[in-house]
Design a protein around this motif. Structure first.
Motif, PDB file in Angstrom:
ATOM      1  N   PHE A   5       0.851  -1.183   0.000  1.00 36.87           N
ATOM      2  CA  PHE A   5       0.000   0.000   0.000  1.00 36.87           C
ATOM      3  C   PHE A   5       0.889   1.236   0.000  1.00 36.87           C
ATOM      4  O   PHE A   5       1.876   1.287   0.715  1.00 36.87           O
ATOM      5  CB  PHE A   5      -0.846   0.072   1.281  1.00 36.87           C
ATOM      6  CG  PHE A   5      -1.933  -0.938   1.379  1.00 36.87           C
ATOM      7  CD1 PHE A   5      -3.188  -0.678   0.865  1.00 36.87           C
ATOM      8  CD2 PHE A   5      -1.713  -2.154   2.011  1.00 36.87           C
ATOM      9  CE1 PHE A   5      -4.206  -1.607   0.984  1.00 36.87           C
ATOM     10  CE2 PHE A   5      -2.717  -3.082   2.136  1.00 36.87           C
ATOM     11  CZ  PHE A   5      -3.970  -2.812   1.615  1.00 36.87           C
ATOM     12  N   LYS A  16       0.548   2.827 -10.584  1.00 36.34           N
ATOM     13  CA  LYS A  16       0.507   2.351  -9.205  1.00 36.34           C
ATOM     14  C   LYS A  16       1.560   3.014  -8.319  1.00 36.34           C
ATOM     15  O   LYS A  16       1.784   2.595  -7.207  1.00 36.34           O
ATOM     16  CB  LYS A  16       0.663   0.830  -9.156  1.00 36.34           C
ATOM     17  CG  LYS A  16      -0.525   0.087  -9.707  1.00 36.34           C
ATOM     18  CD  LYS A  16      -1.722   0.221  -8.788  1.00 36.34           C
ATOM     19  CE  LYS A  16      -2.877  -0.611  -9.263  1.00 36.34           C
ATOM     20  NZ  LYS A  16      -4.039  -0.489  -8.414  1.00 36.34           N
ATOM     21  N   ILE A  42      -1.332  -1.466  -4.302  1.00 33.30           N
ATOM     22  CA  ILE A  42      -2.554  -0.699  -4.082  1.00 33.30           C
ATOM     23  C   ILE A  42      -2.117   0.709  -3.697  1.00 33.30           C
ATOM     24  O   ILE A  42      -1.512   0.911  -2.649  1.00 33.30           O
ATOM     25  CB  ILE A  42      -3.425  -1.336  -2.985  1.00 33.30           C
ATOM     26  CG1 ILE A  42      -3.830  -2.745  -3.411  1.00 33.30           C
ATOM     27  CG2 ILE A  42      -4.642  -0.458  -2.695  1.00 33.30           C
ATOM     28  CD1 ILE A  42      -4.592  -3.531  -2.381  1.00 33.30           C
ATOM     29  N   SER A  44      -3.246   4.024  -2.688  1.00 35.71           N
ATOM     30  CA  SER A  44      -4.238   4.894  -2.069  1.00 35.71           C
ATOM     31  C   SER A  44      -4.219   4.580  -0.591  1.00 35.71           C
ATOM     32  O   SER A  44      -3.398   3.789  -0.123  1.00 35.71           O
ATOM     33  CB  SER A  44      -5.621   4.654  -2.667  1.00 35.71           C
ATOM     34  OG  SER A  44      -6.521   5.630  -2.201  1.00 35.71           O
ATOM     35  N   TRP A  46      -4.643   2.898   2.837  1.00 41.23           N
ATOM     36  CA  TRP A  46      -4.885   1.534   3.307  1.00 41.23           C
ATOM     37  C   TRP A  46      -6.176   1.471   4.095  1.00 41.23           C
ATOM     38  O   TRP A  46      -6.746   0.416   4.258  1.00 41.23           O
ATOM     39  CB  TRP A  46      -3.713   1.026   4.144  1.00 41.23           C
ATOM     40  CG  TRP A  46      -3.544   1.799   5.427  1.00 41.23           C
ATOM     41  CD1 TRP A  46      -2.759   2.897   5.621  1.00 41.23           C
ATOM     42  CD2 TRP A  46      -4.177   1.542   6.668  1.00 41.23           C
ATOM     43  NE1 TRP A  46      -2.872   3.345   6.898  1.00 41.23           N
ATOM     44  CE2 TRP A  46      -3.745   2.527   7.569  1.00 41.23           C
ATOM     45  CE3 TRP A  46      -5.088   0.579   7.111  1.00 41.23           C
ATOM     46  CZ2 TRP A  46      -4.183   2.589   8.883  1.00 41.23           C
ATOM     47  CZ3 TRP A  46      -5.522   0.641   8.426  1.00 41.23           C
ATOM     48  CH2 TRP A  46      -5.073   1.627   9.300  1.00 41.23           C
ATOM     49  N   ASP A  48      -8.981   2.889   3.254  1.00 43.72           N
ATOM     50  CA  ASP A  48     -10.137   2.955   2.365  1.00 43.72           C
ATOM     51  C   ASP A  48     -10.718   1.546   2.220  1.00 43.72           C
ATOM     52  O   ASP A  48     -10.017   0.613   1.835  1.00 43.72           O
ATOM     53  CB  ASP A  48      -9.690   3.501   1.006  1.00 43.72           C
ATOM     54  CG  ASP A  48     -10.826   3.598   0.005  1.00 43.72           C
ATOM     55  OD1 ASP A  48     -11.977   3.800   0.424  1.00 43.72           O
ATOM     56  OD2 ASP A  48     -10.547   3.459  -1.189  1.00 43.72           O
ATOM     57  N   ASN A  51     -10.056  -0.456  -0.979  1.00 45.99           N
ATOM     58  CA  ASN A  51      -8.700  -0.964  -1.101  1.00 45.99           C
ATOM     59  C   ASN A  51      -8.455  -2.141  -0.171  1.00 45.99           C
ATOM     60  O   ASN A  51      -7.756  -3.089  -0.532  1.00 45.99           O
ATOM     61  CB  ASN A  51      -7.684   0.148  -0.830  1.00 45.99           C
ATOM     62  CG  ASN A  51      -7.709   1.192  -1.918  1.00 45.99           C
ATOM     63  OD1 ASN A  51      -7.989   0.890  -3.064  1.00 45.99           O
ATOM     64  ND2 ASN A  51      -7.448   2.423  -1.560  1.00 45.99           N
ATOM     65  N   GLU A  54     -10.047  -5.107  -1.812  1.00 39.63           N
ATOM     66  CA  GLU A  54      -9.215  -5.553  -2.931  1.00 39.63           C
ATOM     67  C   GLU A  54      -8.037  -6.386  -2.422  1.00 39.63           C
ATOM     68  O   GLU A  54      -7.719  -7.439  -2.968  1.00 39.63           O
ATOM     69  CB  GLU A  54      -8.703  -4.338  -3.712  1.00 39.63           C
ATOM     70  CG  GLU A  54      -7.891  -4.674  -4.929  1.00 39.63           C
ATOM     71  CD  GLU A  54      -7.415  -3.444  -5.685  1.00 39.63           C
ATOM     72  OE1 GLU A  54      -6.586  -3.623  -6.592  1.00 39.63           O
ATOM     73  OE2 GLU A  54      -7.842  -2.311  -5.377  1.00 39.63           O
TER      74      GLU A  54
END
Length: 77
Positions: A5, A16, A42, A44, A46, A48, A51, A54
């Protein structure tokens, strides 16, 4: 297996960012070393929920509990 992340630099639209670079570098190293590697970048927050979902789905699809596989989750901003 590794999930990375990181925050996404505004200049990195569609990419990314640093997380992607880490995963790609490890992927290249594993090919040269003839080691098995699978990773997910990922970019953005962590925290969120999208995410996190995902990441959890990726781990569930690729990790077997009780195997000798190593799971590393790495985050930074």
């Amino acid at each position: 297996m590794m999930v990375v992340f990181s925050g996404l630099d505004a200049k990195m639209k569609g990419k990314k960012g640093v997380a992607g670079e880490i995963v790609e570098n490890l992927n290249q190293w594993s090919k040269k070393s003839k080691k098995s590697f699978i990773g997910k970048a990922i970019s953005s927050s962590w925290s969120d929920s999208k995410n996190l979902r995902e990441a959890i789905e990726f781990i569930r699809a690729n990790y077997t509990i009780g195997s000798n596989d190593k799971l590393i989750i790495y985050g930074f901003s």
